[in-house]
Design an enzyme around this catalytic site. Structure first.
Site, mmCIF file in Angstrom:
data_model
loop_
_atom_site.group_PDB
_atom_site.id
_atom_site.type_symbol
_atom_site.label_atom_id
_atom_site.label_comp_id
_atom_site.label_asym_id
_atom_site.label_seq_id
_atom_site.Cartn_x
_atom_site.Cartn_y
_atom_site.Cartn_z
ATOM 1 N N ASP A 157 63.070 -3.190 38.658
ATOM 2 C CA ASP A 157 63.481 -2.337 39.782
ATOM 3 C C ASP A 157 64.777 -1.585 39.514
ATOM 4 O O ASP A 157 65.191 -0.754 40.315
ATOM 5 C CB ASP A 157 63.606 -3.158 41.069
ATOM 6 N N ASP A 208 71.237 -5.497 21.066
ATOM 7 C CA ASP A 208 71.490 -4.470 22.083
ATOM 8 C C ASP A 208 72.674 -4.819 22.950
ATOM 9 O O ASP A 208 73.137 -3.982 23.742
ATOM 10 C CB ASP A 208 70.243 -4.254 22.949
#
EC number: 2.7.7.-
Length: 499
Positions: A129, A256
């Site tokens: 989301d 990352d």
């Protein structure tokens, strides 16, 4: 002489990353949260940016940062990257819940990313989301300040917004926004994505960008990319040593989440050691213990090997020669880490000079602490009060160890080591108290702040911790409770990546 403080509307943006080709990012409009309210504001970061701290009181401040109104000069983008997660390569990651609003030039000419975390769905959200929850943003907000106070390179945050918006994780939680600040959000994975896509023109463009904006002293190097890799390796080795010295476990050391600049980046399931436990795993999703506290230095090197692989096409010479140079740089890592760690441990022990026996002295103290479960932070802080006189018992320190005879044996060695360099206890105590913090962001302290904010929208504990952690070395009268070891409920808090 510094210039006049800016308002939000007059912040000087120079969005260099947004001027790169579209393949480096996606244009992204942030999604406002429902009924936002200011939960925390950092006037020190505001001043750093050249922003008038009084801006936090202006009626439009919250609405602007909630993207209800445009922020003049910003060009919001979601950055693209990939990375190795728990040792496995994931071809595309990117800013799945954050946007880079733009880059502000501060009064000294330095560049700062304004990175809005929790800003909604992006092309990189992977069915998520795009929201952040209040508990995780509180933890990141506070830990950025804690690490900065400890002198460890880190992202920080200007402010934190709470909201009335429901976000679904393991349970329903409130959504929040964190405005993160750093010189750059470039990651190892920023380079990996173009290497594995064989987009070497993008890879070269990114390396040129990084050197121009963040490593300008390397511009004239004959092999700039190898020089870049060497500097990133050294910065990473230093950062890993700093983490180990303060007892900090990151929890998700994926590539990352590794900063090109050697910053502590992306606070998720982190934790500071309470009892000294070398194999401490702070992320309850890390079932194999890949990112355990004592494995962090080697994982740092492994992550660097991934970055080095991605940079190989840009290094001067034939492929075999480039690989040899990259491996040679990686081989420097162990020495760099060991040197930074040894120097830091000598400071923690209050030693001025370097001697061959210092490593064993430190290692044996840590083993005693591990065997006893002694509190990492409090033990080193108490060691500053060690009385080096021959007849001194040092009961306050001695009582931290179950095996007191073993401590007595170690204390004899430590006393002798102090005598060798003619150490004066009072002077040593001052040095050690400037190195060993009195206060750290223990998980249970962060949890107290989270519960107050979640249950009553009471943000006072966030502010109290923020003020305490900005100077963690200075004793504060009346704040003794913040130095206590965790209560039973706080000893094994489950911290996960779900935020």
């Amino acid at each position: 002489m510094l210039s006049v403080m800016h308002t939000l509307d007059t912040l000087p943006f120079d969005n260099s990353y947004a001027r790169l080709p579209d393949g480096f990012y996606s244009r992204q409009v942030p999604m406002p949260l429902e009924k936002p309210r200011l939960a925390a504001f950092n006037p020190d970061v505001a001043t750093l940016l050249g922003l008038d701290p009084e801006e936090a009181l202006r009626p439009g401040f919250i609405g602007t940062l909630n993207s209800e109104y445009p922020l003049a000069g910003s060009q919001p983008i979601a950055m693209l990257y990939s990375g190795h997660q728990f040792g496995h390569y994931v071809p595309q990651l990117g800013d799945g819940r954050a946007v880079l609003l733009g880059e502000v030039i501060d009064p000294r000419g330095a560049r700062w990313d304004l990175h809005l975390k929790g800003a909604g769905e992006t092309p990189y959200s992977r069915s998520g989301d795009g929201r952040a929850v209040l508990r995780s943003t509180i933890r990141e907000y506070l830990c950025g300040e804690a690490m900065h106070g400890l002198g460890i390179p880190t992202t920080r945050a200007l402010c934190l917004l709470d909201s009335a918006e429901s976000v679904y994780r393991e349970k329903v939680e409130r959504g929040a926004l964190l405005l993160r600040v750093a010189p750059s959000h470039l990651r190892f994975g920023s380079f990996e994505v173009f290497y594995y896509r064989s987009q070497f023109h993008h890879l070269e463009r990114l390396a040129d960008y990084a050197i121009h904006h963040h490593f300008p002293h390397l511009q004239e190097e004959s092999d700039r990319v190898t020089a870049l890799f060497r500097e990133v390796t050294e910065r990473t080795a230093r950062l890993m040593a700093q983490w180990q010295l303060v007892g900090f476990a990151h929890g998700v050391m994926n590539t990352d989440n590794m900063s090109l600049l050697g910053l502590t980046l992306d606070y998720g399931p982190f934790g500071f050691l309470d009892a000294y436990e070398p194999g401490f795993v702070c992320n309850h999703s890390d079932h194999s213990g890949r990112y355990a506290f004592d494995r962090q230095p080697k994982i740092g090197q492994w992550n660097l090997s991934c970055l080095g692989q991605a940079l190989l096409p840009l290094m001067a010479g034939e492929p075999g020669e480039a690989a040899e140079k990259a491996n040679a740089v990686l081989e420097e890592y162990d020495g760099d880490f060991a040197a930074h760690y040894a120097a830091g441990m000598r400071r923690k022990l209050g030693l001025r000079d370097e001697r061959p026996e210092d490593g064993a002295l430190a290692t044996d103290l840590l083993k005693l602490m591990a065997d006893t479960g002694a509190d990492y932070t409090n033990t080193f802080r108490t060691l500053a009060h060690f009385d080096s006189r021959a007849d001194a018992r040092n009961d306050r320190l001695r009582d931290l160890f179950v095996d007191r005879e073993a401590f007595d044996t170690w204390a004899m060695r430590y006393r002798h080591r102090l005598q060798i360099e003619d150490s004066r206890d009072s002077e040593r105590a001052v040095r050690m108290n400037g190195t060993n913090p009195r206060y750290i962001l223990r998980n249970y302290l962060a949890q107290n702040a989270i519960e107050k904010a979640e249950q009553n929208r009471d943000y006072s504990e966030i502010e109290a911790l923020q003020m305490l952690l900005k100077d963690p070395f200075t004793e504060r009268p009346g704040m003794e409770s913040y130095t206590e070891e965790p209560p039973e409920w706080g000893q094994r808090l489950a911290i996960s990546c779900s935020s």
